[in-house]
Motif scaffolding. Structure first.
Motif, PDB file in Angstrom:
ATOM      1  N   ASP A 185       3.352  15.147  -5.216  1.00  0.00           N
ATOM      2  CA  ASP A 185       4.728  15.562  -5.722  1.00  0.00           C
ATOM      3  C   ASP A 185       5.885  15.184  -4.559  1.00  0.00           C
ATOM      4  O   ASP A 185       7.097  14.974  -4.929  1.00  0.00           O
ATOM      5  N   ASP A 186       5.395  15.416  -3.234  1.00  0.00           N
ATOM      6  CA  ASP A 186       6.267  15.125  -2.128  1.00  0.00           C
ATOM      7  C   ASP A 186       6.890  13.528  -2.333  1.00  0.00           C
ATOM      8  O   ASP A 186       8.189  13.448  -2.189  1.00  0.00           O
ATOM      9  N   MET A 187       6.081  12.437  -2.750  1.00  0.00           N
ATOM     10  CA  MET A 187       6.540  11.357  -2.978  1.00  0.00           C
ATOM     11  C   MET A 187       7.493  11.124  -3.981  1.00  0.00           C
ATOM     12  O   MET A 187       8.272  10.303  -4.210  1.00  0.00           O
ATOM     13  N   GLY A 188       6.840  11.804  -5.164  1.00  0.00           N
ATOM     14  CA  GLY A 188       7.702  11.689  -6.405  1.00  0.00           C
ATOM     15  C   GLY A 188       9.143  11.918  -6.170  1.00  0.00           C
ATOM     16  O   GLY A 188       9.922  11.672  -6.699  1.00  0.00           O
ATOM     17  N   GLU A 189       9.342  13.225  -5.489  1.00  0.00           N
ATOM     18  CA  GLU A 189      10.575  13.748  -5.378  1.00  0.00           C
ATOM     19  C   GLU A 189      11.498  12.933  -4.312  1.00  0.00           C
ATOM     20  O   GLU A 189      12.500  12.542  -4.642  1.00  0.00           O
ATOM     21  N   ALA A 190      10.871  12.379  -3.213  1.00  0.00           N
ATOM     22  CA  ALA A 190      11.332  11.353  -2.390  1.00  0.00           C
ATOM     23  C   ALA A 190      11.997   9.911  -3.126  1.00  0.00           C
ATOM     24  O   ALA A 190      13.030   9.602  -2.969  1.00  0.00           O
ATOM     25  N   VAL A 191      11.103   9.245  -3.861  1.00  0.00           N
ATOM     26  CA  VAL A 191      11.133   8.503  -4.656  1.00  0.00           C
ATOM     27  C   VAL A 191      12.299   8.585  -5.638  1.00  0.00           C
ATOM     28  O   VAL A 191      13.401   7.851  -5.698  1.00  0.00           O
TER      29      VAL A 191
ATOM     30  N   VAL B  13      16.587   7.997  11.217  1.00  0.00           N
ATOM     31  CA  VAL B  13      17.477   8.904  10.792  1.00  0.00           C
ATOM     32  C   VAL B  13      16.802  10.109  10.340  1.00  0.00           C
ATOM     33  O   VAL B  13      17.266  11.204  10.843  1.00  0.00           O
ATOM     34  N   SER B  14      15.821   9.968   9.960  1.00  0.00           N
ATOM     35  CA  SER B  14      14.878  11.153   9.425  1.00  0.00           C
ATOM     36  C   SER B  14      13.266  10.761   9.317  1.00  0.00           C
ATOM     37  O   SER B  14      13.153   9.573   9.221  1.00  0.00           O
ATOM     38  N   SER B  15      12.451  12.005   9.288  1.00  0.00           N
ATOM     39  CA  SER B  15      11.171  11.645   9.113  1.00  0.00           C
ATOM     40  C   SER B  15      10.414  12.869   8.598  1.00  0.00           C
ATOM     41  O   SER B  15      10.901  13.706   8.977  1.00  0.00           O
ATOM     42  N   LYS B  16       9.601  12.699   7.603  1.00  0.00           N
ATOM     43  CA  LYS B  16       8.836  13.791   6.976  1.00  0.00           C
ATOM     44  C   LYS B  16       7.551  13.412   6.601  1.00  0.00           C
ATOM     45  O   LYS B  16       7.280  12.181   5.944  1.00  0.00           O
ATOM     46  N   SER B  17       6.497  14.255   6.956  1.00  0.00           N
ATOM     47  CA  SER B  17       5.250  13.977   6.733  1.00  0.00           C
ATOM     48  C   SER B  17       4.651  14.641   5.242  1.00  0.00           C
ATOM     49  O   SER B  17       4.963  15.866   5.175  1.00  0.00           O
ATOM     50  N   PHE B  18       4.227  13.982   4.254  1.00  0.00           N
ATOM     51  CA  PHE B  18       3.659  14.599   3.321  1.00  0.00           C
ATOM     52  C   PHE B  18       2.125  14.978   3.317  1.00  0.00           C
ATOM     53  O   PHE B  18       1.533  14.512   4.309  1.00  0.00           O
ATOM     54  N   SER B  19       1.805  16.034   2.536  1.00  0.00           N
ATOM     55  CA  SER B  19       0.453  16.378   2.445  1.00  0.00           C
ATOM     56  C   SER B  19      -0.651  15.341   2.460  1.00  0.00           C
ATOM     57  O   SER B  19      -1.714  15.395   2.749  1.00  0.00           O
ATOM     58  N   SER B  20      -0.253  14.175   1.890  1.00  0.00           N
ATOM     59  CA  SER B  20      -1.158  13.065   1.556  1.00  0.00           C
ATOM     60  C   SER B  20      -1.323  12.364   2.769  1.00  0.00           C
ATOM     61  O   SER B  20      -2.359  11.555   2.960  1.00  0.00           O
ATOM     62  N   GLY B  21      -0.625  12.565   3.881  1.00  0.00           N
ATOM     63  CA  GLY B  21      -0.717  11.862   5.055  1.00  0.00           C
ATOM     64  C   GLY B  21       0.334  10.777   5.141  1.00  0.00           C
ATOM     65  O   GLY B  21       0.436  10.059   6.173  1.00  0.00           O
ATOM     66  N   VAL B  22       0.987  10.477   3.989  1.00  0.00           N
ATOM     67  CA  VAL B  22       2.231   9.541   4.080  1.00  0.00           C
ATOM     68  C   VAL B  22       3.389  10.107   5.006  1.00  0.00           C
ATOM     69  O   VAL B  22       3.723  11.229   4.693  1.00  0.00           O
ATOM     70  N   MET B  23       4.028   9.070   5.876  1.00  0.00           N
ATOM     71  CA  MET B  23       5.326   9.489   6.560  1.00  0.00           C
ATOM     72  C   MET B  23       6.335   8.735   5.717  1.00  0.00           C
ATOM     73  O   MET B  23       6.459   7.471   5.739  1.00  0.00           O
ATOM     74  N   HIS B  24       7.232   9.545   5.475  1.00  0.00           N
ATOM     75  CA  HIS B  24       8.464   8.831   4.947  1.00  0.00           C
ATOM     76  C   HIS B  24       9.590   8.581   6.013  1.00  0.00           C
ATOM     77  O   HIS B  24      10.311   9.704   6.593  1.00  0.00           O
TER      78      HIS B  24
ATOM     79  N   GLN C  46       0.183  -1.498  -5.964  1.00  0.00           N
ATOM     80  CA  GLN C  46      -0.383  -0.879  -6.809  1.00  0.00           C
ATOM     81  C   GLN C  46      -2.058  -0.877  -6.576  1.00  0.00           C
ATOM     82  O   GLN C  46      -2.520   0.061  -7.420  1.00  0.00           O
ATOM     83  N   ASP C  47      -2.408  -1.577  -5.647  1.00  0.00           N
ATOM     84  CA  ASP C  47      -3.883  -1.842  -5.412  1.00  0.00           C
ATOM     85  C   ASP C  47      -4.299  -0.647  -4.522  1.00  0.00           C
ATOM     86  O   ASP C  47      -5.439  -0.331  -4.180  1.00  0.00           O
ATOM     87  N   TRP C  48      -3.286   0.103  -3.809  1.00  0.00           N
ATOM     88  CA  TRP C  48      -3.729   1.017  -2.744  1.00  0.00           C
ATOM     89  C   TRP C  48      -3.132   1.978  -2.446  1.00  0.00           C
ATOM     90  O   TRP C  48      -3.455   3.206  -1.704  1.00  0.00           O
ATOM     91  N   HIS C  49      -1.799   2.249  -3.039  1.00  0.00           N
ATOM     92  CA  HIS C  49      -0.996   3.418  -2.971  1.00  0.00           C
ATOM     93  C   HIS C  49      -1.031   4.510  -3.871  1.00  0.00           C
ATOM     94  O   HIS C  49      -0.610   5.661  -3.445  1.00  0.00           O
ATOM     95  N   PHE C  50      -1.728   4.112  -4.932  1.00  0.00           N
ATOM     96  CA  PHE C  50      -1.433   5.579  -6.029  1.00  0.00           C
ATOM     97  C   PHE C  50      -2.163   6.612  -5.639  1.00  0.00           C
ATOM     98  O   PHE C  50      -1.817   7.857  -6.154  1.00  0.00           O
ATOM     99  N   PRO C  51      -3.520   6.526  -4.886  1.00  0.00           N
ATOM    100  CA  PRO C  51      -3.950   7.638  -4.412  1.00  0.00           C
ATOM    101  C   PRO C  51      -3.318   8.700  -3.613  1.00  0.00           C
ATOM    102  O   PRO C  51      -3.642  10.011  -3.581  1.00  0.00           O
ATOM    103  N   TYR C  52      -2.099   8.229  -3.227  1.00  0.00           N
ATOM    104  CA  TYR C  52      -1.347   8.891  -2.158  1.00  0.00           C
ATOM    105  C   TYR C  52       0.025   9.326  -2.803  1.00  0.00           C
ATOM    106  O   TYR C  52       0.852  10.146  -2.249  1.00  0.00           O
ATOM    107  N   PHE C  53       0.243   8.990  -4.105  1.00  0.00           N
ATOM    108  CA  PHE C  53       1.135   9.586  -4.675  1.00  0.00           C
ATOM    109  C   PHE C  53       1.144  10.866  -5.421  1.00  0.00           C
ATOM    110  O   PHE C  53       0.597  11.098  -6.467  1.00  0.00           O
TER     111      PHE C  53
END
Length: 202
Positions: A29-35, A168-179, A20-27
């Protein structure tokens, strides 16, 4: 046989503590959908005590408040929540219960029970480590953030045996986060530099 999936927010240097101290700036739509796909759609949640306490301290109030996150909060509230703890617990959040008996035996039995979805985990790194080492975790979802936190607990601590995984899979979000989604794998064949150098250019 049901599958178990675990999702964790993690920094480039492997830190998972206090996201919660560092990840919210990267949350986004992409991450919301994946979560939502990994956690919010599950009818059963398996959580460590600390993660459960964090969830129970926030999501019931968010559901009651009726804000834009109330739908997701209700999904979590409606799910069966099974909590791993060595202490006797009492619960106020609906559909919550404590896992009984040995962790690995109880989880193996839980996987054999009928259910409409995968069993989802969030956070709960100690439980994740144990299930991964025992081959009981089917998918490890890592949301790798483009930040070096430089302090805090990391996902993997020191241990005796390596744990081979397969991507198994990898996806890059526009925020720079890799799933990145991993599952268990057989150990790689023995090899050294003599085998590796054959793949060098030239």
């Amino acid at each position: 046989m049901r599958t178990i999936t675990a999702g964790l927010f993690i920094s480039l240097d492997g830190v998972i503590e206090d996201p919660q101290d560092w990840h919210f700036p990267y949350f986004d739509d992409d991450m919301g959908e994946a979560v939502g796909a990994q956690l919010g759609s599950a009818d059963t949640l398996l959580l460590g005590r600390a993660t459960y306490d964090s969830f129970a301290g926030a999501w019931p109030e968010r559901e009651a408040a009726g804000g834009e996150d109330a739908v997701f909060a209700k999904q979590l509230g409606d799910a069966r929540k099974i909590v791993v703890s060595h202490q006797d617990l009492e619960f106020s959040w609906r559909n919550s219960e404590q896992l009984q008996g040995d962790l690995l035996e109880a989880v193996a039995e839980l996987k054999r029970q009928p259910g409409a979805t995968s069993i989802a985990m969030s956070g709960s790194p100690s439980v994740v480590r144990q299930l991964l080492a025992a081959g009981l975790l089917d998918e490890l979802h890592l949301f790798v953030h483009p930040i070096v936190v430089r302090k805090g607990a990391k996902l993997f601590d020191e241990g005796e045996a390596a744990i081979p995984l397969r991507l198994v899979s990898s996806k890059s979000f526009s925020s720079g986060v890799m799933h990145l989604v991993y599952t268990s794998a057989e150990p790689a064949a023995a090899a050294g530099y003599d085998e590796a150098k054959t793949h060098l250019p030239g």
